[in-house]
Design an enzyme around this catalytic site. Structure first.
Site, PDB file in Angstrom:
ATOM      1  N   GLU A  21       0.813  -1.217   0.000  1.00 14.41           N
ATOM      2  CA  GLU A  21       0.000   0.000   0.000  1.00 14.41           C
ATOM      3  C   GLU A  21       0.851   1.274   0.000  1.00 14.41           C
ATOM      4  OE1 GLU A  21      -4.089  -0.655   2.268  1.00 14.41           O
ATOM      5  OE2 GLU A  21      -2.381  -1.199   3.538  1.00 14.41           O
ATOM      6  N   TYR A  53     -16.898  26.381  -0.151  1.00 13.57           N
ATOM      7  CA  TYR A  53     -16.686  24.940  -0.185  1.00 13.57           C
ATOM      8  C   TYR A  53     -15.792  24.515  -1.338  1.00 13.57           C
ATOM      9  CZ  TYR A  53     -21.145  25.591  -2.655  1.00 13.57           C
ATOM     10  OH  TYR A  53     -22.152  26.058  -3.448  1.00 13.57           O
ATOM     11  N   VAL A  72      -6.264   5.522   8.453  1.00 12.16           N
ATOM     12  CA  VAL A  72      -7.288   6.515   8.116  1.00 12.16           C
ATOM     13  C   VAL A  72      -7.552   7.399   9.333  1.00 12.16           C
ATOM     14  CG1 VAL A  72      -8.373   5.223   6.239  1.00 12.16           C
ATOM     15  CG2 VAL A  72      -9.208   4.920   8.564  1.00 12.16           C
ATOM     16  N   GLU A  73      -7.326   6.881  10.533  1.00 12.85           N
ATOM     17  CA  GLU A  73      -7.493   7.678  11.743  1.00 12.85           C
ATOM     18  C   GLU A  73      -6.552   8.889  11.737  1.00 12.85           C
ATOM     19  OE1 GLU A  73      -8.650   3.435  12.938  1.00 12.85           O
ATOM     20  OE2 GLU A  73      -7.216   4.372  11.577  1.00 12.85           O
ATOM     21  N   LYS A  98     -12.732   4.143   3.290  1.00 14.63           N
ATOM     22  CA  LYS A  98     -11.747   3.506   2.421  1.00 14.63           C
ATOM     23  C   LYS A  98     -12.453   2.347   1.715  1.00 14.63           C
ATOM     24  CE  LYS A  98      -7.085   1.580   2.485  1.00 14.63           C
ATOM     25  NZ  LYS A  98      -5.969   1.146   3.346  1.00 14.63           N
TER      26      LYS A  98
END
Length: 117
Positions: A21, A53, A72-73, A98
């Site tokens: 990864e 935005y 991802v945290e 994900k």
């Protein structure tokens, strides 16, 4: 507090704990709720008073381009802190998905809420 939202923003980034990864870019899907008082912008129909935005989305894309996290945290925490600081956002909720991380699931991830609403 009003809410500005961005749903389904897809970014490509280096994310993951496995060696394979670390050499590829993967898609993350992001959903944001951003606390913002829209009354000043609405009163004068004034973009300079609004939470833009499009600029938030550009900042997120730039962040993802440079990011290199295993979790991802970590991605969520660092992105939330960056947006709150750079745009003066007092509160946000961020969901990071994900897709494909677990074959039997449409997606996995985290949802965080930071700041005061």
């Amino acid at each position: 507090m009003d809410t500005v939202f961005i749903e389904g923003l897809e970014v490509d980034t280096v994310i993951g704990a496995y060696d394979w990864e670390r050499d590829i870019r993967q898609c993350l899907r992001l959903d944001f709720s951003l606390g913002w008082d829209i009354r000043p912008a609405a009163a004068g129909d004034d973009l300079t008073q609004a939470l833009d935005y499009a600029k938030v989305a550009e900042a997120v894309q730039a962040f993802a381009e440079e990011a290199r996290f295993e979790l991802v945290e970590t991605f969520a925490e660092r992105l939330a802190a960056s947006l709150m600081k750079d745009f003066g956002i007092a509160w946000l909720r961020l969901r990071v998905t994900k897709p494909g991380a677990v074959p039997a699931a449409r997606g996995v991830g985290v949802e965080i809420e930071r700041g005061c609403r």
